[in-house]
Structure formats: C-alpha cells, structure tokens
Scaffold this motif. Sequence first.
Motif, PDB file in Angstrom:
ATOM      1  N   GLY A 147     -22.160  -0.196  -5.675  1.00 10.77           N
ATOM      2  CA  GLY A 147     -21.063  -0.764  -4.907  1.00 10.77           C
ATOM      3  C   GLY A 147     -20.406  -1.961  -5.552  1.00 10.77           C
ATOM      4  N   GLU A 148     -20.875  -2.365  -6.731  1.00 13.93           N
ATOM      5  CA  GLU A 148     -20.272  -3.517  -7.408  1.00 13.93           C
ATOM      6  C   GLU A 148     -19.242  -3.071  -8.438  1.00 13.93           C
ATOM      7  OE1 GLU A 148     -22.918  -7.417  -7.743  1.00 13.93           O
ATOM      8  OE2 GLU A 148     -23.791  -5.763  -8.905  1.00 13.93           O
ATOM      9  N   ALA A 149     -18.177  -3.859  -8.583  1.00 17.00           N
ATOM     10  CA  ALA A 149     -17.237  -3.731  -9.694  1.00 17.00           C
ATOM     11  C   ALA A 149     -17.341  -5.035 -10.478  1.00 17.00           C
ATOM     12  CB  ALA A 149     -15.820  -3.513  -9.204  1.00 17.00           C
ATOM     13  N   ILE A 150     -17.757  -4.938 -11.732  1.00 13.43           N
ATOM     14  CA  ILE A 150     -18.095  -6.106 -12.528  1.00 13.43           C
ATOM     15  C   ILE A 150     -17.164  -6.207 -13.731  1.00 13.43           C
ATOM     16  CG2 ILE A 150     -19.915  -7.238 -13.872  1.00 13.43           C
ATOM     17  CD1 ILE A 150     -21.946  -5.669 -12.169  1.00 13.43           C
ATOM     18  N   GLY A 151     -16.459  -7.319 -13.838  1.00 17.38           N
ATOM     19  CA  GLY A 151     -15.606  -7.563 -14.990  1.00 17.38           C
ATOM     20  C   GLY A 151     -16.396  -8.161 -16.137  1.00 17.38           C
ATOM     21  N   LEU A 152     -16.068  -7.756 -17.369  1.00 17.30           N
ATOM     22  CA  LEU A 152     -16.637  -8.354 -18.580  1.00 17.30           C
ATOM     23  C   LEU A 152     -15.514  -9.048 -19.323  1.00 17.30           C
ATOM     24  CD1 LEU A 152     -19.022  -6.409 -17.923  1.00 17.30           C
ATOM     25  CD2 LEU A 152     -19.312  -6.132 -20.381  1.00 17.30           C
ATOM     26  N   ILE A 153     -15.640 -10.378 -19.469  1.00 17.75           N
ATOM     27  CA  ILE A 153     -14.596 -11.145 -20.129  1.00 17.75           C
ATOM     28  C   ILE A 153     -15.202 -11.922 -21.285  1.00 17.75           C
ATOM     29  CG2 ILE A 153     -13.212 -11.338 -18.025  1.00 17.75           C
ATOM     30  CD1 ILE A 153     -14.235 -14.239 -17.764  1.00 17.75           C
ATOM     31  N   GLY A 154     -14.334 -12.443 -22.153  1.00 17.71           N
ATOM     32  CA  GLY A 154     -14.778 -13.219 -23.299  1.00 17.71           C
ATOM     33  C   GLY A 154     -13.809 -13.051 -24.448  1.00 17.71           C
ATOM     34  N   SER A 155     -13.935 -13.919 -25.439  1.00 17.09           N
ATOM     35  CA  SER A 155     -13.070 -13.869 -26.612  1.00 17.09           C
ATOM     36  C   SER A 155     -13.292 -12.577 -27.388  1.00 17.09           C
ATOM     37  CB  SER A 155     -13.352 -15.063 -27.521  1.00 17.09           C
ATOM     38  OG  SER A 155     -13.279 -16.280 -26.802  1.00 17.09           O
ATOM     39  N   ASN A 156     -12.345 -12.240 -28.262  1.00 16.34           N
ATOM     40  CA  ASN A 156     -12.530 -11.077 -29.135  1.00 16.34           C
ATOM     41  C   ASN A 156     -13.801 -11.255 -29.956  1.00 16.34           C
ATOM     42  OD1 ASN A 156     -10.188  -9.740 -28.346  1.00 16.34           O
ATOM     43  ND2 ASN A 156      -8.932 -10.775 -29.883  1.00 16.34           N
ATOM     44  N   GLY A 157     -14.607 -10.201 -30.042  1.00 15.08           N
ATOM     45  CA  GLY A 157     -15.845 -10.270 -30.797  1.00 15.08           C
ATOM     46  C   GLY A 157     -16.995 -10.927 -30.071  1.00 15.08           C
ATOM     47  N   SER A 158     -16.863 -11.092 -28.753  1.00 13.80           N
ATOM     48  CA  SER A 158     -17.914 -11.779 -27.989  1.00 13.80           C
ATOM     49  C   SER A 158     -19.064 -10.853 -27.590  1.00 13.80           C
ATOM     50  CB  SER A 158     -17.318 -12.427 -26.734  1.00 13.80           C
ATOM     51  OG  SER A 158     -16.734 -11.456 -25.885  1.00 13.80           O
TER      52      SER A 158
ATOM     53  N   VAL B  64     -15.987 -17.644 -11.900  1.00 10.64           N
ATOM     54  CA  VAL B  64     -16.164 -17.446 -13.340  1.00 10.64           C
ATOM     55  C   VAL B  64     -14.810 -17.493 -14.061  1.00 10.64           C
ATOM     56  CG1 VAL B  64     -17.012 -15.901 -15.138  1.00 10.64           C
ATOM     57  CG2 VAL B  64     -18.262 -16.117 -12.982  1.00 10.64           C
ATOM     58  N   LEU B  65     -13.791 -16.818 -13.501  1.00 11.29           N
ATOM     59  CA  LEU B  65     -12.481 -16.837 -14.145  1.00 11.29           C
ATOM     60  C   LEU B  65     -11.906 -18.245 -14.200  1.00 11.29           C
ATOM     61  CD1 LEU B  65     -10.606 -13.614 -12.936  1.00 11.29           C
ATOM     62  CD2 LEU B  65     -11.369 -14.177 -15.243  1.00 11.29           C
ATOM     63  N   GLY B  66     -12.162 -19.049 -13.161  1.00 14.84           N
ATOM     64  CA  GLY B  66     -11.690 -20.429 -13.167  1.00 14.84           C
ATOM     65  C   GLY B  66     -12.248 -21.209 -14.342  1.00 14.84           C
ATOM     66  N   GLU B  67     -13.548 -21.059 -14.592  1.00 11.12           N
ATOM     67  CA  GLU B  67     -14.172 -21.753 -15.721  1.00 11.12           C
ATOM     68  C   GLU B  67     -13.688 -21.176 -17.055  1.00 11.12           C
ATOM     69  OE1 GLU B  67     -16.170 -24.461 -15.662  1.00 11.12           O
ATOM     70  OE2 GLU B  67     -15.663 -24.492 -13.534  1.00 11.12           O
ATOM     71  N   TYR B  68     -13.511 -19.860 -17.094  1.00 13.36           N
ATOM     72  CA  TYR B  68     -13.045 -19.218 -18.325  1.00 13.36           C
ATOM     73  C   TYR B  68     -11.630 -19.671 -18.677  1.00 13.36           C
ATOM     74  CZ  TYR B  68     -11.708 -15.462 -21.549  1.00 13.36           C
ATOM     75  OH  TYR B  68     -11.260 -14.730 -22.641  1.00 13.36           O
ATOM     76  N   GLU B  69     -10.779 -19.803 -17.690  1.00 11.67           N
ATOM     77  CA  GLU B  69      -9.399 -20.232 -17.933  1.00 11.67           C
ATOM     78  C   GLU B  69      -9.347 -21.701 -18.378  1.00 11.67           C
ATOM     79  OE1 GLU B  69      -7.321 -16.986 -14.920  1.00 11.67           O
ATOM     80  OE2 GLU B  69      -7.799 -19.001 -14.202  1.00 11.67           O
TER      81      GLU B  69
END
Length: 268
Positions: A75-86, A258-263
Amino acid sequence: MPGQNAGQGSPGPDAGGRRPTVIAEDLHIVYRVNGAKTGKGSATAALSRIVGRGRERGVRTVHAVRGVSFTACRGEAIGLIGSNGSGKSTLLRAIAGLLPAERGKVYTDGQPSLLGVNAALMNDLTGERNVILGGLAMGMPREEIKERYEEIVGFSGINDKGDFITLPMRTYSSGMAARLRFSIAAAKDHDVLMIDEALATGDRGFQKRSEERIRELRKQAGTVFLVSHNNKSVRDTCDRVLWLERGELRMDGPTEEVLGEYEKFTGK
C-alpha cells in the motif's frame, strides 16, 4: 519471504501491523569495471601496482550502494530521489534481483517488476506485437491481453497522432517507447512495481493518467517505487521518500519532510 539473498523464514508484519514487501538490510552493491590498459613500464601502471596490490589487475570497483536499510510495506508509494549517480537505479535493480549484493541482504515478498525489464520491448517488432509479448512476459494470460489491448494502447497515447502501434518500435521516439513500457507494465497488478523516470515522458495528460494508475496499484495492496527528478510528480504520487546521496541513505520519511530538506540541499 523469497528474494535475493533471503534468509530463513518470512518476516512478519511491521510495528504498524502492515505486511512488508521489501526489506533491505545493510545493503552494499559494488560494480567491478575493467580499467584502461596501460603499458607495463608506464608511470600510471607502476602507480596502479603500488596502490592496487591485492586487487584484481585492471579492475576498478565502484561502491554504488553503501549500507542501505529500509522496510517497504503493502500500500505504499515510495519516491527515490537524489543527485545523478546517487545509486537510485542501482538500488531498484538490486531489489529486482538483477544485481547481487556485495554485503547485506534484500528480502522480497512476491515478484518485483522493474519497468522495462518484465515488459521488455523489441525494436524490430511492432508496438502491437510488443504489447502481446510484454503482457506474456509479465505472466498475463493471452485472453486477458486481448481484452486489455485497446486500453493499453489508449493509455499510452501512441496512436494519438497516427497509427504508430502498427510500426516497428525502432521508429518510436524515446518518449513514445517509455510511455508504451509504462502502459504495458501498468496493465497488471503488481506485488512490487519499480518505475525509473517513466513519468518524465509525455505530456501532462499522460503524467496525470500515470499518477492515477499508481494510486490504483497502491489500493490493490501493492508497493510502488518511483525514481524521479520531478519533485511535483513525487509529491503528487508518493507518501514516503528515500533520499540517496553517494550511495548512502541520507533520509527516509514522509514526502513533504524529505523533499523539504532535499530542496534546501539542492537550492531548488
């Protein structure tokens, strides 16, 4: 819980009573790449022999994923974010069982499907044939593929500007091919579906259809992983985000947090 490097038994529900679908425990993924050839008498070769004693000659290692641990539930939708090559795409390939763990373990409950692998497309065949073959590769009965054929083609938008579905795949743009891959994969309910940048293709209408389909897959008690550089797509689709940098899991939590910290980190 079967899966790559699985241990004995199956993990039970997590603390929230939900059923885990993917568990990564201190996962390390290392690539080994053949290095450039150098002459025996060159300074580069001499330095390599000094620094690389005990290593395989001419082989360079890349530590792509470093000690990543997390639990994903139905039931979870999980985003994976990070710089290229992370390490985002590498992590998905490890979950799908396509890359062996150097250290640590990956447990999966059910069959992980990596978009573009289970629904593999062949350039010399028409889009129509690829829809059939892609469905069969995912384990769909032939009759079900026939029943859902028009739905799959319509969802992809391939024929919006012509009868492209009857043409060989090599005549498609990269965006058209990516949309068809997503449409084939999304035609089946998955235990674990992993999507790598598919929502970056196509117009906003296709993206909205894709996001809605991901929400439907979650309602069917599946788990969706989405790799994306589009923060809006992650916000619209995911309730949780894993942030990777240089192969390490920097943060795991609710999407906005998480997106707030990433931005802040990226300045975007």
